[in-house]
Design an enzyme around this catalytic site. Structure first.
Site, PDB file in Angstrom:
ATOM      1  N   LYS A  45       0.881  -1.242   0.071  1.00 44.55           N
ATOM      2  CA  LYS A  45       0.042   0.029  -0.037  1.00 44.55           C
ATOM      3  C   LYS A  45       0.805   1.168   0.217  1.00 44.55           C
ATOM      4  O   LYS A  45       0.547   2.195  -0.621  1.00 44.55           O
ATOM      5  CB  LYS A  45      -0.935   0.085   1.336  1.00 44.55           C
ATOM      6  CG  LYS A  45      -2.063  -1.105   1.103  1.00 44.55           C
ATOM      7  CD  LYS A  45      -2.870  -1.322   2.272  1.00 44.55           C
ATOM      8  CE  LYS A  45      -3.718  -2.593   2.281  1.00 44.55           C
ATOM      9  NZ  LYS A  45      -4.385  -2.813   3.556  1.00 44.55           N
TER      10      LYS A  45
ATOM     11  N   GLN B 229      -4.141  -1.226  10.000  1.00 39.95           N
ATOM     12  CA  GLN B 229      -4.293  -2.651   9.364  1.00 39.95           C
ATOM     13  C   GLN B 229      -4.769  -3.593  10.225  1.00 39.95           C
ATOM     14  O   GLN B 229      -4.428  -3.684  11.419  1.00 39.95           O
ATOM     15  CB  GLN B 229      -2.833  -2.932   8.897  1.00 39.95           C
ATOM     16  CG  GLN B 229      -2.516  -4.320   8.239  1.00 39.95           C
ATOM     17  CD  GLN B 229      -3.241  -4.459   6.790  1.00 39.95           C
ATOM     18  OE1 GLN B 229      -3.122  -3.314   5.919  1.00 39.95           O
ATOM     19  NE2 GLN B 229      -3.940  -5.468   6.399  1.00 39.95           N
TER      20      GLN B 229
ATOM     21  N   ASP C   9     -10.620   3.447   4.966  1.00 37.36           N
ATOM     22  CA  ASP C   9     -11.159   2.223   4.776  1.00 37.36           C
ATOM     23  C   ASP C   9     -12.554   1.983   4.823  1.00 37.36           C
ATOM     24  O   ASP C   9     -13.229   0.925   4.369  1.00 37.36           O
ATOM     25  CB  ASP C   9     -10.496   1.169   5.836  1.00 37.36           C
ATOM     26  CG  ASP C   9      -9.329   0.486   5.381  1.00 37.36           C
ATOM     27  OD1 ASP C   9      -9.077   0.177   4.228  1.00 37.36           O
ATOM     28  OD2 ASP C   9      -8.483   0.110   6.222  1.00 37.36           O
TER      29      ASP C   9
END
Ligand code: NAP
Length: 284
Positions: free
Chosen positions: A53, A97, A120
């Site tokens: 990422k 994460q 997200d």
């Protein structure tokens, strides 16, 4: 007739190019989109995902700020880090994460992320906005990627019958909400659905997000349907989706492969969300 293969890698490359253009245009106005990545502990798979990422960010000119607290970090210390990142004007997106180590409660931590930095799309605030069909919602990356693929494939969603298989917060629920917002007629299926095959056979589009190989077989798919396979299952034969790919591809009009379908889009849409977040915060 063999299906047209919807090439996620090619669509993701086009999305990255579009994002790079937007980043350059924002740069001319003194805005450099920034993404904070928070990797707790030393899970090797998570470390690889975060590294990829950050590489994606570098490729399009998004600045990234990496934080890697030890796996024994206390809940309140991680909460304090999230507050710091919420307050940092260089940071437009915060990526926490998952999964987190066992002592940490993600249901308490995720809502602490400022909703305009929630790239997200997992905070209840963004999930609520999405459920209300509000355009300012930041949407989870995989569902956003599914919509981008359907758009790229030229699928007319208005009025179409779509079966969504799976109702997770990460994929199934947001993808169903996005399809509904696009005027599709959505049948939302899950492990308790009776006669999944009949529902799929009546559908113009099938989106499978279940996590079980072979869930969608050829007899379940109408001739000419579009099949989007979100499933990512590691088997002895390698990475496979939820769809029985070869036989289904014989009947479908278009299909996404695994790997190379939805997966690359998930990465690309994080970049899109980070730029959207920067625009939201700068009113740009
Ligand atoms: P999840 O949280 O385990 O949810 C699975 C869903 O499938 C649940 O809603 C479950 O129903 C439903 N289900 C289970 N068996 C079923 C059946 N026989 N028929 C119909 N529905 C059934 O999984 P997830 O996080 O949504 O992920 C789903 C898949 O997508 C996984 O393979 C995951 O690895 C993959 N994925 C891929 C990407 C990507 O970038 N390509 C990103 C995220 C996830 P209940 O609610 O009734 O239990």
């Amino acid at each position: 007739m063999a299906a047209r293969i919807i090439d996620g890698k090619a669509v993701a490359a086009a999305v990255r190019e579009r994002v790079a253009g937007e980043v350059a245009e924002l740069g001319e106005r003194g805005i450099v989109p920034g993404l904070a990545t928070v990797l707790v502990g030393d899970d090797p798979a998570s470390a690889v995902y975060v590294r990829m990422k950050r590489e994606d960010c570098a490729q399009v000119g998004i600045e990234s700020f990496h934080h890697a607290p030890g796996g024994d970090i206390a809940q309140e210390d991680l909460a304090a880090l999230i507050s710091e990142l919420n307050a940092d004007p260089r940071v437009h997106g915060i990526l926490l994460q998952l999964p987190l180590p066992g002592q940490l409660d993600q249901d308490t931590l995720i809502p602490l992320i400022d909703r305009v930095k929630d790239v997200d799309g997992l905070t209840p605030a963004n999930a609520g906005l999405l459920a209300q069909g509000r355009p300012e919602a930041l949407v989870p990356c995989t569902p956003a990627g599914v919509m981008e693929l359907l758009d790229h494939a030229g699928v007319e969603l208005s009025g179409a019958r779509v079966a969504v298989l799976g109702r997770s917060i990460l994929v199934g629920k947001p993808v169903a909400a996005l399809l509904l917002a696009a005027d599709a007629t959505v049948t939302h299926c899950h492990s308790r659905t009776r006669d999944l095959a009949a529902v799929c056979r009546e559908s113009d589009v099938v989106v499978a997000a279940v996590g079980r190989p072979g869930t969608v077989t050829a007899d379940m798919v109408r001739e000419g349907a579009v099949v989007i396979d979100v499933g990512t299952n590691r088997t002895d034969d390698g990475l496979v989706g939820d769809v029985d790919y070869e036989p289904v591809a014989e009947r479908a009009a278009a299909i996404t492969p695994v790997p190379g379908g939805v997966g690359p889009m998930t990465r690309a849409m994080l970049l899109v969300n980070t730029v959207r977040a920067a625009r939201l915060q700068h009113g740009a």
